[in-house]
Design an enzyme around this catalytic site. Structure first.
Site, short mmCIF file in Angstrom:
data_model
loop_
_atom_site.label_atom_id
_atom_site.label_comp_id
_atom_site.label_asym_id
_atom_site.label_seq_id
_atom_site.Cartn_x
_atom_site.Cartn_y
_atom_site.Cartn_z
N ASP A 1 36.12 42.37 39.81
CA ASP A 1 36.02 43.41 40.64
C ASP A 1 35.95 42.90 42.21
OD1 ASP A 1 35.47 45.88 41.71
OD2 ASP A 1 34.72 46.81 39.91
N THR B 1 38.18 50.76 42.62
CA THR B 1 38.35 50.41 41.21
C THR B 1 39.04 51.13 40.09
OG1 THR B 1 36.12 49.53 41.97
CG2 THR B 1 36.53 49.98 39.52
N ASN C 1 38.53 56.84 42.67
CA ASN C 1 37.47 56.82 41.79
C ASN C 1 36.82 58.20 41.44
OD1 ASN C 1 37.50 53.94 41.62
ND2 ASN C 1 35.92 53.73 43.31
N LYS D 1 30.68 48.83 34.62
CA LYS D 1 31.01 50.03 35.27
C LYS D 1 31.91 50.63 34.10
CE LYS D 1 31.80 48.87 39.84
NZ LYS D 1 32.74 48.63 41.03
N ASP D 2 31.58 52.00 33.65
CA ASP D 2 32.21 52.82 32.82
C ASP D 2 33.72 52.82 33.04
OD1 ASP D 2 32.51 55.01 34.67
OD2 ASP D 2 30.38 55.39 34.30
N ARG D 3 34.33 53.22 34.16
CA ARG D 3 35.77 53.08 34.47
C ARG D 3 36.32 51.83 34.24
NH1 ARG D 3 32.81 53.81 39.24
NH2 ARG D 3 33.17 52.35 40.92
N ASP E 1 31.70 43.04 42.93
CA ASP E 1 31.75 44.17 43.65
C ASP E 1 30.71 44.60 44.11
OD1 ASP E 1 33.79 46.46 44.49
OD2 ASP E 1 32.17 47.61 43.54
N ASP F 1 40.70 44.00 40.83
CA ASP F 1 41.28 45.57 40.87
C ASP F 1 41.52 45.90 42.41
OD1 ASP F 1 38.57 45.15 41.64
OD2 ASP F 1 37.78 46.94 40.68
N HIS F 2 40.96 45.04 43.37
CA HIS F 2 41.28 45.26 44.91
C HIS F 2 40.58 43.96 45.45
CE1 HIS F 2 37.14 46.29 44.84
NE2 HIS F 2 37.55 47.34 43.99
#
Length: 562
Positions: free
Chosen positions: A55, A96, A117, A178-180, A322, A369-370
């Site tokens: 992340d 994310t 998000n 993170k859940d996502r 992140d 993711d970025h």
């Protein structure tokens, strides 16, 4: 004569007429050749695919900290695998949720629907979360942290396609703080996704979307003292004087933690935890990545991943990079130490995979993711154009424009993610033309300080852009979910505090991320040819001989495969 066509593991046997005679028999020898080809293809497939998403990892973290890495983590992937050095996200916004969805679906928010998000739902008339789902229940906690699922993501992941291909026999497990970061990669058919609920619990949890109760191996992990053991001192792994790839430890560009006056090493996490949301503090240190690695290793053992010839998928997202990046910024000693320690955790994971799955029996890809922009206040201090925008001031000025032009501000429904949502029913009731209102707002917004570009939804829907920021905006524009007007800030201008940093743009600091492939079926090499994040899922699908995710727009990177 009999012809055999071998393509991605599919074997077609058909007959043709020869000298007026039709031959239909397949000899024993030919049957053996066909079966051997099938077996050969199956043997070429990895027992386990491991996707690693770091992340907020800019590409230059790979090169900047290269000499501090050991031989078994990032360097092993580079030295034994394939490095795509010019890999970019091909859409805006670079957040994310959209990032994880795009990596695994092989498409962009335009098609998979995860446009941020959090985003404003035009039908529900409220903000919604990319992984939120009130129809399910938490598993492993009484907190709402488990009320999550992938239902807002509209397309399949390659993990979904692998499950379908294998008649649901190939397992999929998603893991992230993170859940996502766990849910979206694992897809709709996953056996499980697990994420970390901190605060006063410090446990890995899931959702009734996947299961009714946690497996024993998860409850055993949660009742151990693994998470608690990381409440210790966070100091640099090596002598801080050797951290020459980052700025001074004490500066005015970093956030730090509550309870400590200066954002400088060392950090006594046991002393700081009560003022920093308990177990949530671990997320914002490199120990959050270590905890994720511990849990991933437990999952491989607990789920017996990679133990048979049916390919399993393990999706792991390292989120602490992140949290640390947002808090301390790109040029901090803290971010350097976090990546040095992450390299050790990746090596530890590879060592375990070697022993449990087998050297050469698994395939790994690593990306992000970025990226992230350097702290604008730091950039300004070295005379690089950068700065901050005040959204409240903008909204006040915009509201005044609406009152002056239309006599009401009620046609404005919502503003978020650099998008303006209009009340279309109100506009129709007032007898206004929607496209005219959109264009008038574009003309107004472009006059504001530090807004570089503005576009209407009509433009995004009716014009085909193939290059530049316009193309990236269009790839991130979902006609059902995105707003009526999209604005783009000046380069390195963000809506954020004066310490730490953030992301979301279509500029290189946010789009350029690593892409490494390593393991079974992967060549050794590197390329500067431009690749895109949406190419990853088709590449893994091609390696496995399965259908591409149903919305995929990327292309298989055939030059990385043997």
């Amino acid at each position: 004569m009999i012809k055999h066509i071998f393509s991605l593991g599919l074997i077609l046997v058909f007959t043709t007429s020869c000298a007026g005679q039709k031959q239909t028999e397949v000899t024993y020898k030919e049957k053996k050749e066909i079966q051997n080809s099938v077996n050969s293809y199956d043997d070429a497939k990895p027992k386990l695919v491991v996707g690693l998403v770091v992340d907020q990892m800019r590409y230059d973290y790979l090169t900047r900290f290269y000499n501090k890495f050991g031989e078994g983590g990032f360097k092993r992937m580079i030295n034994e695998g394939f490095s795509c050095k010019n890999n970019h996200f091909n859409y805006v916004p670079t957040y994310t949720g959209p990032g994880h969805a795009s990596v695994y679906t092989g498409t962009t928010p335009k098609y998979h629907g995860v446009i941020a998000n959090y985003w404003y739902d035009k039908e529900e008339k409220k903000m919604v979360y990319c992984a939120g789902d009130d129809s399910v229940e938490s598993v492993g906690t009484k907190h709402n942290a488990g009320k999550m699922s992938p239902y807002r993501m509209q397309t399949t992941t390659f993990a979904d396609e692998n499950r379908l291909f294998s008649q649901m026999r190939g397992k999929t497990i998603g893991i992230s703080l993170k859940d996502r970061g766990a849910i979206l990669p694992a897809g709709h058919t996953a056996n499980a996704a697990y994420w970390f609920h901190g605060q006063d619990e410090g446990v890995w949890v899931s959702s009734s979307f996947y299961m009714k109760t946690l497996p024993k191996w998860v409850t055993d992990f949660n009742t151990s003292d693994v998470a608690e053991s990381y409440f210790k001192e966070w100091n640099t792994l090596y002598d801080i004087s050797t951290y020459t790839e980052s700025g001074s430890d004490y500066n005015t560009f970093e956030g730090g933690f509550k309870g400590k006056d200066r954002a400088t090493f060392p950090y006594d996490l046991a002393e700081l935890k009560d003022q920093n949301k308990g177990f949530d503090l671990l997320k914002a240190t490199p120990y959050g990545n270590s905890l994720t690695t511990d849990f991933a290793i437990a999952a491989i053992e607990g789920e017996q991943l990679g133990k048979d010839d049916i390919t399993d998928v393990l999706a792991v997202s390292f989120s602490s990079t992140d949290y640390v990046g947002h808090n301390f910024g790109v040029n901090s000693k803290e971010i350097e130490d976090t990546y040095i320690r992450l390299d050790k955790d990746i090596e530890r994971l590879f060592t375990y995979l070697d022993a449990q799955v087998g050297v050469g029996e698994y395939t790994v890809f690593l990306t992000a993711d970025h990226g992230v922009v350097d702290v604008p206040s730091y950039l300004s201090s070295v005379r690089i154009p950068a700065g901050y925008v005040n959204n409240n001031d903008r909204k006040e000025k915009f509201t005044a424009f609406l009152m002056e032009t239309y006599g009401t501000k009620d046609i404005l429904e919502h503003i978020s993610n650099n998008q303006i949502f209009l009340d279309r029913a109100k506009i129709k009731q007032m007898g206004l033309n929607l496209e005219d209102v959109q264009q008038a707002i574009v003309n107004e917004q472009i006059s504001y300080s530090h807004i570089a570009k503005a576009y209407t939804a009509n433009t995004m829907s009716s014009t085909n852009f193939t290059t530049g920021i316009e193309s990236l905006l269009q790839n991130g524009f979902n006609q059902k979910r995105s707003g009526d007007v999209i604005v783009v800030n000046d380069v390195a201008f963000i809506s954020y505090g004066k310490t730490g940093s953030t992301h979301g743009s279509g500029l290189n600091y946010d789009t350029h991320v690593p892409l490494l492939f390593f393991g079974k079926g992967i060549k050794h090499g590197e390329t500067l040819k431009k690749t895109e994040i949406s190419d990853i899922a088709p590449t893994i699908s091609a390696l496995l001989g399965i259908s591409f995710p149903n919305g995929a727009i990327g292309q298989p990177l055939e030059f990385v495969m043997k």
